[in-house]
Scaffold this motif. Structure first.
Motif, PDB file in Angstrom:
ATOM      1  N   THR A 141      79.620 -27.380 -14.264  1.00  7.38           N
ATOM      2  CA  THR A 141      78.269 -27.714 -13.806  1.00  7.38           C
ATOM      3  C   THR A 141      77.243 -26.947 -14.638  1.00  7.38           C
ATOM      4  O   THR A 141      77.440 -25.754 -14.918  1.00  7.38           O
ATOM      5  CB  THR A 141      78.156 -27.352 -12.303  1.00  7.38           C
ATOM      6  N   ASP A 142      76.139 -27.615 -15.042  1.00  7.30           N
ATOM      7  CA  ASP A 142      75.128 -26.928 -15.859  1.00  7.30           C
ATOM      8  C   ASP A 142      74.131 -26.184 -14.960  1.00  7.30           C
ATOM      9  O   ASP A 142      74.256 -26.185 -13.728  1.00  7.30           O
ATOM     10  CB  ASP A 142      74.442 -27.906 -16.816  1.00  7.30           C
ATOM     11  N   GLU A 143      73.119 -25.589 -15.590  1.00  9.80           N
ATOM     12  CA  GLU A 143      72.195 -24.736 -14.831  1.00  9.80           C
ATOM     13  C   GLU A 143      71.333 -25.545 -13.854  1.00  9.80           C
ATOM     14  O   GLU A 143      70.709 -24.992 -12.953  1.00  9.80           O
ATOM     15  CB  GLU A 143      71.317 -23.907 -15.796  1.00  9.80           C
ATOM     16  N   HIS A 144      71.308 -26.880 -14.017  1.00 14.38           N
ATOM     17  CA  HIS A 144      70.531 -27.715 -13.087  1.00 14.38           C
ATOM     18  C   HIS A 144      71.386 -28.262 -11.954  1.00 14.38           C
ATOM     19  O   HIS A 144      70.926 -29.094 -11.170  1.00 14.38           O
ATOM     20  CB  HIS A 144      69.891 -28.887 -13.841  1.00 14.38           C
ATOM     21  N   GLY A 145      72.619 -27.840 -11.897  1.00 12.61           N
ATOM     22  CA  GLY A 145      73.495 -28.292 -10.807  1.00 12.61           C
ATOM     23  C   GLY A 145      74.162 -29.624 -11.104  1.00 12.61           C
ATOM     24  O   GLY A 145      74.786 -30.230 -10.217  1.00 12.61           O
ATOM     25  N   GLU A 146      74.080 -30.095 -12.349  1.00 12.47           N
ATOM     26  CA  GLU A 146      74.700 -31.377 -12.697  1.00 12.47           C
ATOM     27  C   GLU A 146      76.086 -31.128 -13.300  1.00 12.47           C
ATOM     28  O   GLU A 146      76.230 -30.305 -14.216  1.00 12.47           O
ATOM     29  CB  GLU A 146      73.815 -32.101 -13.719  1.00 12.47           C
ATOM     30  N   THR A 147      77.080 -31.832 -12.784  1.00 13.21           N
ATOM     31  CA  THR A 147      78.441 -31.706 -13.339  1.00 13.21           C
ATOM     32  C   THR A 147      78.557 -32.683 -14.497  1.00 13.21           C
ATOM     33  O   THR A 147      78.632 -33.901 -14.292  1.00 13.21           O
ATOM     34  CB  THR A 147      79.496 -31.983 -12.249  1.00 13.21           C
ATOM     35  N   ARG A 148      78.540 -32.123 -15.707  1.00 15.77           N
ATOM     36  CA  ARG A 148      78.465 -33.006 -16.890  1.00 15.77           C
ATOM     37  C   ARG A 148      79.766 -33.090 -17.655  1.00 15.77           C
ATOM     38  O   ARG A 148      79.938 -33.970 -18.493  1.00 15.77           O
ATOM     39  CB  ARG A 148      77.351 -32.515 -17.813  1.00 15.77           C
ATOM     40  N   TRP A 149      80.685 -32.173 -17.387  1.00 15.37           N
ATOM     41  CA  TRP A 149      81.931 -32.144 -18.165  1.00 15.37           C
ATOM     42  C   TRP A 149      83.105 -31.789 -17.255  1.00 15.37           C
ATOM     43  O   TRP A 149      82.925 -31.297 -16.129  1.00 15.37           O
ATOM     44  CB  TRP A 149      81.864 -31.066 -19.263  1.00 15.37           C
ATOM     45  N   PHE A 150      84.265 -31.990 -17.814  1.00 22.07           N
ATOM     46  CA  PHE A 150      85.477 -31.447 -17.202  1.00 22.07           C
ATOM     47  C   PHE A 150      86.145 -30.535 -18.224  1.00 22.07           C
ATOM     48  O   PHE A 150      86.200 -30.876 -19.416  1.00 22.07           O
ATOM     49  CB  PHE A 150      86.463 -32.557 -16.837  1.00 22.07           C
ATOM     50  N   ASP A 151      86.647 -29.408 -17.754  1.00 22.91           N
ATOM     51  CA  ASP A 151      87.502 -28.564 -18.589  1.00 22.91           C
ATOM     52  C   ASP A 151      88.947 -28.883 -18.224  1.00 22.91           C
ATOM     53  O   ASP A 151      89.350 -28.744 -17.057  1.00 22.91           O
ATOM     54  CB  ASP A 151      87.205 -27.074 -18.345  1.00 22.91           C
ATOM     55  N   VAL A 152      89.696 -29.321 -19.216  1.00 18.21           N
ATOM     56  CA  VAL A 152      91.069 -29.755 -18.963  1.00 18.21           C
ATOM     57  C   VAL A 152      92.011 -28.685 -19.510  1.00 18.21           C
ATOM     58  O   VAL A 152      91.968 -28.346 -20.696  1.00 18.21           O
ATOM     59  CB  VAL A 152      91.337 -31.114 -19.641  1.00 18.21           C
ATOM     60  N   VAL A 153      92.836 -28.164 -18.618  1.00 18.61           N
ATOM     61  CA  VAL A 153      93.737 -27.071 -18.981  1.00 18.61           C
ATOM     62  C   VAL A 153      95.136 -27.651 -19.180  1.00 18.61           C
ATOM     63  O   VAL A 153      95.647 -28.361 -18.310  1.00 18.61           O
ATOM     64  CB  VAL A 153      93.784 -25.997 -17.856  1.00 18.61           C
ATOM     65  N   SER A 154      95.717 -27.345 -20.336  1.00 17.37           N
ATOM     66  CA  SER A 154      97.077 -27.829 -20.581  1.00 17.37           C
ATOM     67  C   SER A 154      97.952 -26.677 -21.063  1.00 17.37           C
ATOM     68  O   SER A 154      97.446 -25.634 -21.489  1.00 17.37           O
ATOM     69  CB  SER A 154      97.069 -28.950 -21.627  1.00 17.37           C
ATOM     70  N   ARG A 155      99.252 -26.899 -20.986  1.00 20.77           N
ATOM     71  CA  ARG A 155     100.196 -25.885 -21.478  1.00 20.77           C
ATOM     72  C   ARG A 155     101.373 -26.613 -22.130  1.00 20.77           C
ATOM     73  O   ARG A 155     101.650 -27.786 -21.829  1.00 20.77           O
ATOM     74  CB  ARG A 155     100.696 -24.995 -20.341  1.00 20.77           C
ATOM     75  N   ASP A 156     102.034 -25.898 -22.994  1.00 25.50           N
ATOM     76  CA  ASP A 156     103.236 -26.430 -23.618  1.00 25.50           C
ATOM     77  C   ASP A 156     104.392 -26.188 -22.644  1.00 25.50           C
ATOM     78  O   ASP A 156     104.672 -25.026 -22.311  1.00 25.50           O
ATOM     79  CB  ASP A 156     103.469 -25.684 -24.943  1.00 25.50           C
ATOM     80  N   PRO A 157     105.066 -27.259 -22.158  1.00 22.02           N
ATOM     81  CA  PRO A 157     106.155 -27.035 -21.198  1.00 22.02           C
ATOM     82  C   PRO A 157     107.230 -26.076 -21.724  1.00 22.02           C
ATOM     83  O   PRO A 157     107.908 -25.420 -20.943  1.00 22.02           O
ATOM     84  CB  PRO A 157     106.735 -28.432 -20.972  1.00 22.02           C
TER      85      PRO A 157
END
Ligand code: FDA
Length: 450
Positions: A141-157
């Motif tokens: 979420t940015d400083e204006h309270g808008e959710t503009r992105w997703f952070d996608v977390v991945s790992r190598d199995p």
């Protein structure tokens, strides 16, 4: 020690979770758009796949199994018949175009279609990251309270301590189905789900272990294929099909019913009230679920009859029956089978048991975590999904979440199948472009700064 990588300077327009046929088709749709688009109109994309290389139901690549969908419903043709990512272009490159045509079939071998998918995936290799299992998707979420992105977390199995974070304006989840097992099932080196069939059989054969009796639980296509495959492979073994039905139900692939897989049927299904959706689903589930191709049913019947004539019955149908207990005794299994009409129980000594008990959509709640909580839901608590496959999210979320699969409740039976893959990929790509145009109009400063 855990380590964290990130790509801080890159914000992808679209990040795909899973790189099976659905997201592969989307990658191609984006690639084809980018090839013609001016620089500022291109889409940046990346697709994360947990397997170390492209693979489509590898465990069921039985040598003679064929596709259950026309090759014209490949990754592109229904959207762009002129695309050079088509199955026909693949055949031409492999030098088999004429040979394939002489077969006069619409249904290639499953192994051949797998090779086609691999060929297409190799051509968009630069968009894929293999050995990347997505473990979390976090809204940003940015400083204006808008959710503009997703952070996608991945790992190598293979190296789970090392995670990577990538940021995207949109994500498209296409993680497919996962094997379903009866409650309490314990998988061992003698008890498998059919999704592991081919490599398990190869391992058992290579070990030299003797197979005297094999059991297959289930009455769908995979079950019938497993029965046939085991019977052909272990030529001295008795193979028992165990299921509650009286006989296998043939798949309805008649032409009028098959129209349920047309793109127009998705429009109609999507616009229908819930009770009409339910009845369409119930009327036509026999096109896909718990059914078997008629050719295979007839071949299995012919085998049982032939064996009866010759007095050596290796293929047995334990119909109207259920498995009540499985226990491992030494290197074999004791399987209790109940014949339902009488309740009579028989204990069969077996060397292996294959559960061909179907697949279920993955629970995206577990995968998406916090992001899943943002999804708006309908009266029946199902995720609300637009016709463009975009999940309804609250107004303060401008980032986009798309689903391929897991949308039978909104888009009907094609949701988990290949039939409309090409068209759906085009719809998602067009929706991404439309939303980007709208965002440019509403946030001109964001784009001026890029
Ligand atoms: P699919 O399951 O193919 O791909 C999902 C991908 O996401 C996988 O590669 C998986 O590894 C990856 N993944 C999952 N979780 C992940 C995570 N957390 N992070 C990263 N990656 C992740 N349909 C049809 O129309 N005609 C047919 O002939 C057949 N034949 C057929 C045979 C068999 C044996 C099965 C089991 C199924 C079919 N199907 C079918 C149906 C099948 O669902 C369909 O063909 C496609 O696999 C759907 O493609 P998807 O890309 O949506 O899912």
């Amino acid at each position: 020690m855990d380590t964290l990588d990130s790509e801080p300077d890159t914000i992808y327009d679209i990040l795909g979770v899973g790189f099976g046929p659905s997201n592969l088709a989307l990658a191609i749709a984006i690639e084809e758009h980018n090839a013609d688009a001016p620089a500022g109109e291109r889409l940046t994309a990346v697709f994360l796949e947990r397997q170390p290389a492209f693979g489509w139901h590898r465990g069921m690549l039985i040598d003679d199994a064929t596709m259950q969908v026309s090759f014209l419903k490949d990754l592109v043709t229904m959207r762009n018949p002129a695309s050079d990512y088509s199955f026909l272009c693949y055949l031409r490159e492999r030098g088999r175009l004429v040979d394939f045509l002489n077969q006069k079939t619409l249904f290639p071998l499953r192994a051949e279609f797998h090779d086609y998918f691999e060929w297409a995936a190799a051509r968009v290799r630069h968009l894929a990251r293999y050995s990347a299992e997505v473990v979390a998707v976090e809204p940003v979420t940015d400083e204006h309270g808008e959710t503009r992105w997703f952070d996608v977390v991945s790992r190598d199995p293979e190296a789970p301590g090392r995670t990577t974070v990538r940021r995207a304006r949109n994500i498209c989840v296409a993680v497919g189905l996962e094997p379903h097992l009866p409650p309490g099932t314990v998988l061992t080196d003698r008890v498998w789900h059919n999704s592991e069939l081919v490599p398990r059989v190869a391992g058992l054969s290579a070990s030299g272990a003797k197979v005297r009796r094999a059991l297959v639980l289930g009455a769908g296509q995979s079950a019938a294929e497993a029965v046939d495959y085991l019977h052909r492979t272990f030529t001295d073994a008795e193979v028992c099909a165990v299921f509650a039905k009286y006989g296998y139900t043939p798949a309805d692939d008649s032409p009028f019913a098959n129209r349920i897989f047309d793109p127009e049927a998705v429009d109609l299904y999507f616009a229908s009230p819930p009770e009409v959706k339910r009845s369409l689903y119930d009327y036509h589930r026999g096109t896909n679920y718990s059914v078997v191709d008629m050719d295979l049913i007839e071949a299995l019947y012919a085998t049982t009859y032939r064996e009866k004539v010759h007095g050596r019955e290796r293929l047995r149908m334990l119909n109207v029956s259920r498995i009540r207990d499985v226990s491992s005794v030494g290197d074999h299994l004791e399987v209790t089978v109940e014949f339902l009409p009488t309740g009579e129980r028989t204990v069969l000594t077996a060397d292996l048991l294959v559960h061909a008990t179907g697949y279920r959509p993955q629970d995206i709640g577990t995968l998406l975590g916090e992001t899943a909580k943002l999804c708006l839901r309908d009266e029946e608590d199902a995720v609300r999904v637009g016709r463009d496959h975009r999940v309804a999210l609250p107004p303060e979320v401008s980032a986009g979440l798309y689903l391929q699969g897991g949308t039978e409740h909104t888009h009907g039976l094609t949701s988990t199948l290949l039939s409309t893959t090409a068209v759906r990929a085009g719809e998602i790509r067009d929706s991404l472009l439309t939303h980007r145009r709208l965002t440019r109009q509403s946030h001109p400063q964001v784009f001026a700064a890029r």
